[in-house]
Design a protein around this motif. Structure first.
Motif, mmCIF file in Angstrom:
data_model
loop_
_atom_site.group_PDB
_atom_site.id
_atom_site.type_symbol
_atom_site.label_atom_id
_atom_site.label_comp_id
_atom_site.label_asym_id
_atom_site.label_seq_id
_atom_site.Cartn_x
_atom_site.Cartn_y
_atom_site.Cartn_z
ATOM 1 N N LYS A 61 17.626 -45.520 56.373
ATOM 2 C CA LYS A 61 17.917 -45.503 57.800
ATOM 3 C C LYS A 61 18.504 -46.829 58.259
ATOM 4 O O LYS A 61 19.470 -46.868 59.037
ATOM 5 C CB LYS A 61 16.644 -45.169 58.561
ATOM 6 N N SER A 114 20.948 -32.744 51.214
ATOM 7 C CA SER A 114 19.593 -33.184 51.541
ATOM 8 C C SER A 114 19.467 -33.732 52.953
ATOM 9 O O SER A 114 18.352 -33.780 53.497
ATOM 10 C CB SER A 114 19.158 -34.277 50.545
ATOM 11 N N ILE A 135 8.532 -37.529 55.465
ATOM 12 C CA ILE A 135 9.578 -38.404 56.013
ATOM 13 C C ILE A 135 8.987 -39.482 56.900
ATOM 14 O O ILE A 135 9.286 -40.657 56.771
ATOM 15 C CB ILE A 135 10.604 -37.575 56.806
ATOM 16 N N GLU A 136 8.119 -39.070 57.803
ATOM 17 C CA GLU A 136 7.558 -40.037 58.756
ATOM 18 C C GLU A 136 6.120 -40.385 58.407
ATOM 19 O O GLU A 136 5.323 -40.722 59.260
ATOM 20 C CB GLU A 136 7.609 -39.445 60.178
ATOM 21 N N LYS A 162 17.462 -32.013 55.739
ATOM 22 C CA LYS A 162 16.011 -31.950 55.550
ATOM 23 C C LYS A 162 15.314 -33.186 56.094
ATOM 24 O O LYS A 162 14.083 -33.205 56.155
ATOM 25 C CB LYS A 162 15.691 -31.809 54.055
ATOM 26 N N HIS A 163 16.076 -34.193 56.471
ATOM 27 C CA HIS A 163 15.508 -35.449 56.952
ATOM 28 C C HIS A 163 16.045 -35.727 58.352
ATOM 29 O O HIS A 163 17.092 -36.358 58.515
ATOM 30 C CB HIS A 163 15.858 -36.584 56.001
ATOM 31 N N ILE A 176 13.100 -43.564 53.072
ATOM 32 C CA ILE A 176 13.724 -43.293 54.360
ATOM 33 C C ILE A 176 13.946 -44.553 55.195
ATOM 34 O O ILE A 176 15.033 -44.736 55.765
ATOM 35 C CB ILE A 176 12.886 -42.264 55.141
ATOM 36 N N PRO A 216 10.552 -33.657 52.298
ATOM 37 C CA PRO A 216 10.797 -33.720 53.747
ATOM 38 C C PRO A 216 9.555 -33.923 54.606
ATOM 39 O O PRO A 216 9.605 -34.709 55.539
ATOM 40 C CB PRO A 216 11.470 -32.374 54.043
ATOM 41 N N LEU A 229 17.445 -39.194 48.354
ATOM 42 C CA LEU A 229 16.995 -38.243 49.378
ATOM 43 C C LEU A 229 16.569 -36.916 48.764
ATOM 44 O O LEU A 229 15.707 -36.214 49.304
ATOM 45 C CB LEU A 229 18.111 -38.001 50.396
#
Length: 1421
Positions: A318, A358, A269-270, A361-362, A314, A266, A261
């Motif tokens: 997740k 971290s 992320i997506e 940040k996510h 991520i 950041p 991470l």
């Protein structure tokens, strides 16, 4: 490739050797046994191009060699078989099968041939290099031994760096490796050997993930590794060693995954949502794989990875976290064993420890932590009592709090509150519980309570500012609970020894450690500020002010919830509501503060008819845009509860309907201004009546579906019928009603008060919390408090300590009282000392008073409580009399008493005594009402002869006072031996004496205890207390004196031994201090106290009157009655009593005539005053002192009314010189007897000189004020027959001078009067038999000179005649011939002088002619 290897052997040789080893071992087995060339070459299975550049290792490849999916295999590391017993059913192992199985063996032969044709391993495709090994690992037809060899080879290649990130086609090879390892299959054998193979698989997976090449793996393959390792770790059928190894591997993998991470940017992320794994595998599926047997090899084909595939990130993290969340979910507790849930908690804990910096940040990861992880964590802590599981959950909680507490403020609050409620007997009534020290049972097991409190202890152990930080984050937040204060109170309750009854023996020490940590932290910060020289000042701190307002608000709300009218008035007084008539302001208040209000009460307030406008204003604050009616109603009913009356409900629903329609109309107008998206479902726009009826129906539906007493619940069709024709005269669409029905069915509209503690309440509460959490983070981000300075921390410390100190101090002292271990006792007292430091620095007078008062009673010296040892020790005497022991050898005096013995034995009491006076000293001896106990202690020690009463020796020396009388012991004993005598015999002797008539002699043990008490008093520095107080402010002095005088004893049977001495002790201290303050009120109080004292001994009366005179002399306000009374009391005493005191009485008497003093006028006219002075003058011991006083003050003292008294005083002083006659007579005797005299100085020279000075001063009295000279002459005449020759001669000389000076001045006093009233009496005194001085010719000469100086004009001849006759009489009485001759000659000369002076006056001559006959003298004309 050779440049990157870590082995000394040639890489090609190494690989070829591994191929030969495996193929050799395979040929040993019957299924692969071959002969001839085929056994060596193994057939042309691959083309040269395939071998060089590699290809996919898939099922199509294996099918080329006839590998059938008919054997048992291991999928995801789990062994499967057809019969379920772990034994393969492959019974056909004859050599006839070698044709189908030979490709596995041929692969190694072909690879060996290939490697002999290349000069470097770098030129070989990595997949080609590993294909034979991977085929063996995946093949279900191989034995465990062969698979193990392949795994070992693969491990070597990775360890020696033969396969690395620079290898050809590595991105394709890595997924193949992972796939082979996660789908490893082999023939079943015994448990231990199978587990050994799986252990190698596990180690390889761990090695790959931990290595740098794992960065090349995509999300789905890393996820596959996680599934495999988790399956092994959770499979209870596998050996303990394998499972523990899998757990260790999972920890390493977790660290590796979550560490990444830090490397993920950041903003990205997506970035790529396409990589998110769509298939979610629950852990129950993973676990179930262990229990399933597979009939055939699953078709598994790893697609070739495109070059642009991103490494894992991520999505994988997740999904991994989601698996762990599913495992800890209490709803799945029956699907997972306890150990599995414990393991999941530990993995989450590891993940947080690794990546906490971290995670914020996510957001996608952090949201899982803040929501589901914390939710399941809270549920577990609340409901689980299994030690291992609870410990794991608590460990995760502490980690989250320490690392992410600033981001999880609301979650930490909820969990902390839950913990406190679990470990505290009665959390809601904690204050009462602390005050009453009552024990209440609790449902949580004792061990669980210990673990809960121990988890919090980690937090305060880690941070010295934990409590202060907690206070700032929560207690100072208007919308949060007072977590810090609640925790401190909880610790106070749990620290008490009786808390172990409902918990464990370890809970009180842990809780006590928390309190000590709190006090130590505060004390260290206070000491730092004091070291910096900073005095505490209350700064304008926003958070502190907010906390104060919060406390006031909470109190107001309590009143409001019970009495709305009174509550509103109080809120108005505290300025929380500025205008009670402003409905807008009231509505905003109810809307914003509904969380703290009683929702039932609020509903009734809003529904009242007179509050219609308020209801409308309140409803206008809601925004129901884009919400269905049920959603809007759910939002509304979070603020208040619907009242019970139908009319009240109607008013609220009607107002709601109006607001809802208004919001929908606003939504329509906004939609009309833009482009509306096409929707399948039509827009619903109900009117007010429709919303009104629909709202009612929703409330009824909610009750029907969720009331347990309703057996036949309403169906959707029933509900649809109930609202038919309601929608603007039509029916609501079926889909719309279906959503409403299902929403209410799935999630009840609940009131928290009615469902508290249920799962519905918890879900609703948690949803609200997450909503607040999102709002909180969106508005202010995380909450960091680490930037505060020590000065700012101290501001918070002050509020915390002031609020909780009563509980803390009471707890510490209660533990101190109960403890029996000296270390604990000392530690508690040290903590009390630190509390006093803090209270003194913060100037918390009430708290200091509480400490002082409690310590006072703990000393056992106030009489409120006795030593605990008195109840425990039955061997001691019931009463130990006050006995004074004097050691003859050392003159050592020791007083043993009941108090001295028990105090000396009681370590707690001694410690309390020392600490008590230490606190007083640190507080700079500021006097408060609680000092009454201090003074009682001092008096108790005084009564038991343990302190010296002479505390103001300087005052005593100045006033020439003797030492104060000490309290008399009941018995006095003289010992010829020292106190150190010990032994059985001495003890037995002391025992026997207790039964004799002799005074009871203390035992050696009692003496040792008394010595301990004396040592304690010395360490307490009690005698210096009064000296220190005398150096404080006048106000402080006055307070002390007033308080001390209230303890003036009253005479009773029990205090006869020390009654009078204690009165003098108190009075002297009060007088000394009052002379420093000179406060008139205090002086008046002391004098009045003295006047009230009756029935005292003479020496006590004298000393008290001395004190009184000293005060009167320093009093600014006239107190004539008191002064006269004091003088009269002294005058009434006997001469011996007065002389016994002497100078101490004279000293204040002298002060009374100081110029400018009001007392001067009183005493100048007071006969008794001068009588007392004259009495002291009559004593040779005080004669000189009195004369010096009179000589210095005669000018101030002499008045028309007292000159007679002063002359009498001077005469008394002059008479003192008579003592000189003794020496003169002795000298004369010695001379007559012929003794040689060396020096002739009179022994009483000082007294004689004082008498001479007094005579001289007598003659000078008229210089200060006109007086009656007759009295003055009489006074001088009196000294003319003083027995002392020196005094007498000086008196005669002085009288002569005085008489001659009178003749030279015009005076009212006639010579006849002087002679008749003064001189003739003098002559008569000289002729008295008792007159030892005899008839002095000098007196006659002095009188003769005076008569001659007066002359016949001013002198009556009768007087002269009388004088001559007196002289003749004196001659007759005298046997001294010289005196006779001198007298006759003197008279003759006198006659001749008078005759000569009056020779021209015939008449005068006639008058004196008869005198000739008197002396037998014939005078010629």
């Amino acid at each position: 490739m050779d440049d990157f290897t870590t082995t000394s052997i040639d890489p090609l040789t190494l690989v070829i050797g591994e191929c030969i080893l495996i193929s050799s071992e395979m040929r040993k087995l019957p299924k692969w046994s071959q002969n001839g060339v085929a056994a060596i070459l193994g057939g042309q299975l691959y083309s040269s191009r395939d071998l060089l550049f590699g290809g996919d290792l898939d099922d199509s490849f294996t099918s080329r060699f006839g590998i059938k999916n008919t054997t048992h295999h291991y999928n995801n590391g789990i062994r499967g078989n057809d019969n379920g017993n772990g034994i393969s059913n492959n019974n056909n192992n004859s050599g006839l099968r070698h044709k189908d199985d030979s490709p596995l063996l041929s692969g190694f032969i072909q690879l060996r041939i290939l490697l002999t044709d290349v000069d470097s391993l770098e030129r070989v495709d990595s997949l080609t290099l590993l294909q034979p090994f991977l085929l063996v690992i995946k093949s279900s037809s191989t034995s465990g031994h062969i698979t193990s060899l392949a795994l070992t080879s693969l491990a070597k290649f990775l360890s020696y760096n033969l396969i690395n990130s620079n290898s050809i086609n590595i991105k394709t090879t890595l997924p193949q490796i992972i796939s082979s390892l996660t789908h490893c299959r082999f023939e079943a054998g015994d448990q231990s050997s199978d587990d050994a193979v799986l252990l190698k698989v596990l180690r390889l997976l761990e090695t790959i993930i931990k290595s740098d090449i794992s960065d090349l793996l995509p999300d789905d393959f890393v996820y596959e590794v996680i599934q495999t390792c988790l399956s092994l770790a959770c499979n209870k059928r596998r050996s303990e060693v394998l499972r523990k190894a899998a757990e260790m591997a999972m920890i390493s993998i977790t660290i590796r995954i979550f560490s990444k991470l830090r490397k993920i940017d950041p903003p990205s992320i997506e970035k790529n949502n396409n990589n998110i794994i769509n298939t979610k595998t629950d852990t129950d599926t993973i676990i179930n794989k262990e229990r399933k047997s597979q009939d055939s090899i699953e078709s598994y084909k790893v697609k070739e990875q495109p070059e642009d595939v991103e490494p894992f990130g991520i999505p994988c993290i997740k999904e991994y976290l989601s698996i762990l969340i599913s495992m800890i979910n209490p709803s799945n507790q029956y699907q997972h064993m306890e150990s599995t849930r414990v393991f999941a908690f530990s993995l989450i804990n590891t993940a947080v420890e690794v990546s906490s910096d971290s995670l914020p940040k996510h957001p996608s990861i952090m949201s899982l932590i803040s929501d589901l992880v914390c939710k399941h964590l809270l549920q577990t802590i609340q409901s689980v009592d299994q030690p291992t599981l609870l410990y794991a959950a608590l460990q995760l909680f502490t980690t989250l709090t320490v690392t992410l507490g600033d981001y999880l403020k609301l979650q930490v609050e909820m969990i902390l509150l839950s913990i406190l409620r679990s470990i505290t007997p009665d959390f809601k009534n904690l204050d009462n519980d602390l005050n009453n020290s009552s024990i209440n049972s609790n449902t949580r097991p004792p061990l669980s309570k210990e673990m809960l409190i121990e988890s919090i202890s980690i937090l305060w152990t880690r941070s010295p500012i934990f409590f202060t930080n907690l206070f700032q984050l929560y207690d100072c937040d208007f919308d949060r609970e007072n977590i810090c204060l609640a925790l401190i109170k909880c610790l106070c309750r749990l620290s008490l020894p009786d808390a172990a009854i409902t918990s464990t023996d370890n809970v009180p020490p842990i809780a006590l450690e928390g309190l000590l940590t709190l006090i130590n932290g505060m004390n260290n910060r206070v000491k730092q500020e004091m070291k910096n020289g900073a005095e505490f000042k209350i700064n304008e701190n926003k958070l502190v002010s907010q906390q104060n307002k919060k406390q006031e608000f909470i109190e107001c709300i309590k009143v409001l919830n019970n009495e709305p009218k009174e509550g509103l008035k109080l809120l108005h007084e505290k300025n929380f509501i500025k205008n009670l008539e402003d409905n807008d302001e009231l509505a905003r208040f109810y809307f914003e503060k509904s969380g703290r209000l009683n929702k039932k009460q609020l509903g009734e307030i809003l529904a009242k008819p007179r509050n219609t406008e308020l209801l409308e204003k309140f409803m206008s604050l809601f925004d129901f845009t884009n919400l269905r009616v049920d959603e809007a109603l759910r939002m509304l009913l979070k603020s208040f509860r619907l009242p019970g009356e139908s009319q009240q409900i109607e008013r609220i629903v009607e107002s709601f309907a109006n607001k809802y329609v208004a919001c929908q109309e606003k939504q329509s107008s906004l939609a009309a201004g833009g482009k509306e998206d096409k929707e399948d479902e039509e827009k619903i726009r109900p009117d007010k009546d429709s919303v009104f009826v629909l709202s009612y129906s929703i409330v009824m539906l909610n009750t029907d579906l969720h009331n347990p007493q309703v057996k036949n619940h309403m169906t959707f069709e029933d509900y649809q019928k109930n609202v038919r024709g309601v929608y603007n005269g039509k029916d609501f669409p079926s889909w719309y009603l279906s959503k409403i029905y299902n929403s209410i069915k799935d999630r009840e509209i609940i009131m928290p008060e009615e469902h508290h503690g249920t799962s519905k309440w918890f879900d609703d509460m948690w949803n609200n919390l997450i909503t607040q959490h999102d709002i909180h983070l969106g508005s202010s981000g995380h909450n960091s408090t680490n930037d505060n300075s020590t000065v700012e921390w101290v501001q918070f410390d002050k509020v915390i300590f002031e609020t909780t100190c009563n509980y803390i101090i009471s707890t510490i002292l209660a533990i101190f009282d109960e403890a029996i271990d000296d270390a604990i006792i000392s530690k508690m007292m040290v903590t009390v000392d630190k509390c006093s430091n803090i209270a003194i620095y913060f100037k918390l007078t009430k708290i200091i008073d509480k400490i002082v008062e409690t310590l006072s009673h703990l000393t056992t010296l106030t009489g409120l409580r006795n030593s605990d040892l008195m109840l425990q020790d039955g061997s001691s005497r019931d009463v130990i009399p006050v006995t004074q022991i004097k050691i003859e050898e050392t003159s050592e005096i020791l007083t043993v008493s009941d108090l001295s013995v028990w105090l000396g034995r009681d370590f707690k009491a001694q410690l309390s005594t020392v600490e008590l006076f230490r606190v007083l000293k640190k507080n700079k001896f500021k006097i408060t009402s609680k000092w009454i106990n201090i003074l009682k202690i001092i008096l108790t020690l005084y009564e038991n002869c343990l302190i010296n009463p002479d505390l103001f020796l300087k005052f005593q020396n100045m006033q020439k006072l003797s030492n104060l009388p000490k309290v008399k012991p009941q018995f006095s004993i003289n010992r010829s031996k020292t106190l150190k005598e010990t032994g059985l015999f001495s003890t037995f002797s002391s025992f026997l004496k207790g039964y004799s008539d002799e005074p009871p002699e203390p035992t050696t043990e009692e003496i040792d205890s008394t010595l301990g008490t004396i040592n304690c008093i010395e360490k307490s520095e009690i005698p210096s207390l009064f000296i220190n107080i005398s150096q404080t402010s006048k106000e402080n002095l006055n307070n002390f004196i007033k308080l001390f005088l209230t303890l003036m004893p009253k005479k009773v049977k029990t205090n006869f031994r020390f009654y009078e001495s204690e009165i003098l002790f108190i009075t002297e201290i009060s007088v000394c201090l009052s002379l420093l303050s000179l406060d008139q009120e205090v002086i008046d109080i002391i004098i009045n106290k003295i006047d009230e004292l009756l029935s005292l001994e003479a020496d006590s009366i004298i000393r008290l009157n001395v004190y009184k005179l000293i005060l009167l002399a320093n009093s600014k306000s006239p107190m004539e009655d008191s002064l006269v009374k004091a003088i009269d009391q002294l005058h009434s005493l006997s001469k011996s009593d007065l002389f016994e005191y002497g100078s101490p009485i004279i000293t204040p008497l002298k002060l009374l005539v100081i110029e400018g003093s009001w007392t001067k006028d009183v005493v100048n006219h007071n006969t008794n005053y001068w009588s007392i002075i004259r009495l002291f003058a009559s004593s040779l011991k005080y004669t000189s002192e009195i004369f010096e006083f009179l000589e210095a003050n005669i000018k101030n003292c002499l008045t028309d009314s007292n000159y007679f008294l002063i002359l009498g005083l001077l005469d008394e002083i002059s008479s003192a010189g008579a003592i000189g006659a003794q020496w003169e007579q002795e000298l004369e005797r010695l001379i007559k007897t012929g003794h040689k005299i060396e020096g002739n100085k009179n022994t009483y020279e000082n007294i004689i000189q004082t008498s001479l000075k007094s005579i001289k001063l007598t003659s000078e009295v008229s210089d200060y004020r006109p007086i009656d000279f007759k009295i003055l002459i009489q006074a001088l005449c009196h000294q003319c027959y003083n027995p002392c020759n020196e005094v007498r001669l000086f008196a005669v000389k002085t009288l002569q001078g005085t008489l001659l000076s009178l003749s030279a001045n015009d005076q009212d006093l006639t010579p006849d009067s002087i002679v008749e009233n003064c001189l003739f009496p003098l002559l008569h005194e000289l002729m008295k038999p008792e007159n030892n001085c005899g008839i002095d010719i000098n007196v006659l000469k002095m009188i003769t000179k005076y008569l001659i100086s007066v002359g016949l004009k001013d002198l009556n001849v009768k007087i002269l005649s009388k004088y001559f006759k007196i002289v003749q009489l004196m001659i007759k009485k005298s046997s001294n011939k010289d005196f006779e001759d001198q007298s006759i000659e003197m008279l003759k000369n006198m006659f001749l002088i008078l005759k000569n002076d009056n020779k021209d006056d015939e008449e005068c001559l006639k008058k004196i002619e008869p005198l000739q006959d008197l002396i037998g003298l014939k005078v010629e004309g």
